[in-house]
Design a protein around this motif. Sequence first.
Motif, short mmCIF file in Angstrom:
data_model
loop_
_atom_site.label_atom_id
_atom_site.label_comp_id
_atom_site.label_asym_id
_atom_site.label_seq_id
_atom_site.Cartn_x
_atom_site.Cartn_y
_atom_site.Cartn_z
N PRO A 5 0.83 -1.22 0.00
CA PRO A 5 0.00 0.00 0.00
C PRO A 5 0.86 1.26 0.00
CG PRO A 5 -0.76 -1.56 1.66
CD PRO A 5 0.55 -2.08 1.14
N LEU A 6 0.34 2.29 -0.59
CA LEU A 6 0.93 3.61 -0.56
C LEU A 6 1.02 4.06 0.89
CD1 LEU A 6 1.70 6.08 -2.36
CD2 LEU A 6 -0.71 6.71 -2.29
N ALA A 7 2.15 4.65 1.28
CA ALA A 7 2.34 5.08 2.67
C ALA A 7 2.94 6.47 2.71
CB ALA A 7 3.25 4.08 3.39
N ALA A 8 2.70 7.16 3.82
CA ALA A 8 3.34 8.46 4.04
C ALA A 8 4.84 8.26 3.91
CB ALA A 8 2.97 8.99 5.42
N GLY A 9 5.49 9.18 3.24
CA GLY A 9 6.93 9.08 3.00
C GLY A 9 7.28 8.60 1.61
N ASP A 10 6.29 8.09 0.86
CA ASP A 10 6.54 7.63 -0.51
C ASP A 10 6.52 8.79 -1.52
OD1 ASP A 10 6.70 4.91 0.18
OD2 ASP A 10 4.53 4.64 -0.05
N GLU A 11 6.00 9.93 -1.10
CA GLU A 11 5.75 11.03 -2.02
C GLU A 11 7.01 11.49 -2.77
OE1 GLU A 11 2.90 11.40 1.46
OE2 GLU A 11 5.04 11.06 1.24
N ALA A 12 8.09 11.73 -2.08
CA ALA A 12 9.28 12.30 -2.71
C ALA A 12 9.82 11.39 -3.82
CB ALA A 12 10.37 12.56 -1.67
N GLU A 13 9.91 10.10 -3.55
CA GLU A 13 10.45 9.19 -4.57
C GLU A 13 9.47 9.04 -5.74
OE1 GLU A 13 13.51 6.76 -6.19
OE2 GLU A 13 13.37 8.50 -4.88
N PHE A 34 -0.55 14.92 -5.05
CA PHE A 34 -0.04 13.62 -5.51
C PHE A 34 0.92 13.04 -4.47
CE2 PHE A 34 3.18 11.07 -7.69
CZ PHE A 34 2.38 10.15 -8.34
N PRO A 35 0.81 11.77 -4.15
CA PRO A 35 0.01 10.71 -4.74
C PRO A 35 -1.34 10.46 -4.05
CG PRO A 35 1.61 9.74 -3.28
CD PRO A 35 1.82 11.24 -3.23
N TRP A 36 -1.78 11.44 -3.27
CA TRP A 36 -3.04 11.28 -2.51
C TRP A 36 -4.20 11.96 -3.21
CZ3 TRP A 36 -1.85 7.78 0.92
CH2 TRP A 36 -0.55 7.72 1.42
N ASP A 37 -4.08 12.27 -4.49
CA ASP A 37 -5.04 13.10 -5.21
C ASP A 37 -6.17 12.34 -5.91
OD1 ASP A 37 -3.00 12.09 -6.86
OD2 ASP A 37 -3.35 13.61 -8.38
N GLU A 38 -6.16 11.03 -5.87
CA GLU A 38 -7.23 10.25 -6.52
C GLU A 38 -7.79 9.21 -5.55
OE1 GLU A 38 -6.51 8.60 -10.40
OE2 GLU A 38 -5.40 10.39 -11.05
N PRO A 39 -8.60 9.64 -4.60
CA PRO A 39 -9.10 8.69 -3.60
C PRO A 39 -10.01 7.60 -4.18
CG PRO A 39 -10.17 10.83 -3.37
CD PRO A 39 -9.08 11.00 -4.38
N LEU A 44 -0.91 1.35 -5.30
CA LEU A 44 0.06 0.49 -4.64
C LEU A 44 1.47 0.89 -5.08
CD1 LEU A 44 -1.76 -2.89 -5.35
CD2 LEU A 44 -1.77 -1.62 -3.20
N ILE A 45 2.40 0.73 -4.17
CA ILE A 45 3.80 0.99 -4.47
C ILE A 45 4.41 -0.28 -5.06
CG2 ILE A 45 6.08 1.41 -3.41
CD1 ILE A 45 4.27 3.88 -3.62
#
Length: 157
Positions: A5-13, A34-39, A44-45
């Motif tokens: 699952p997408l997690a906080a901290g994944d944004e920069a990469e 982004f990446p939280w812009d399409e609920p 998934l990472i």
Amino acid sequence: MKLRPLAAGDEAELRRIHATPEVSRWWELPDERFPWDEPESTRLIIEVDGAVAGMIQFHEELEPKYRHASIDLFVDPALHGRGIGAEAVRRVVRLLIDERGHHRMTIDPATDNAAAIRAYEKVGFRPVGVMRAYERDADGQGWHDGLLMELLAGEER
């Protein structure tokens, strides 16, 4: 390779990968959220050797008459040519069939994104038509055609 699952901290990469010319050519500039812009999509990472290697997402149409899922993804260009995208799609297809009960999946690369089309064909997706002037170019100035591809349960490879 693993999906998580997408997690906080994944944004920069994810933003770094998204900004590479090979990815940004196909994906519009991301929203500041982004990446939280399409609920409405499940994101998934794609992880390789413990590092963020890309993102795969799916959207589910749950209306019984039209039930299906659509998939989209991007992979770090430094990892292109290793089958990571195809494997990520394969795993999401299995999840959508086995756990979410879908019988039909679609994906819609640009018609001139030959590498993506080859990867999706390896999983079992088949072209079903060209959607003319389907999607805005990444620069927002023009349009390009999209290739509608689909896979039915039982056709996956």
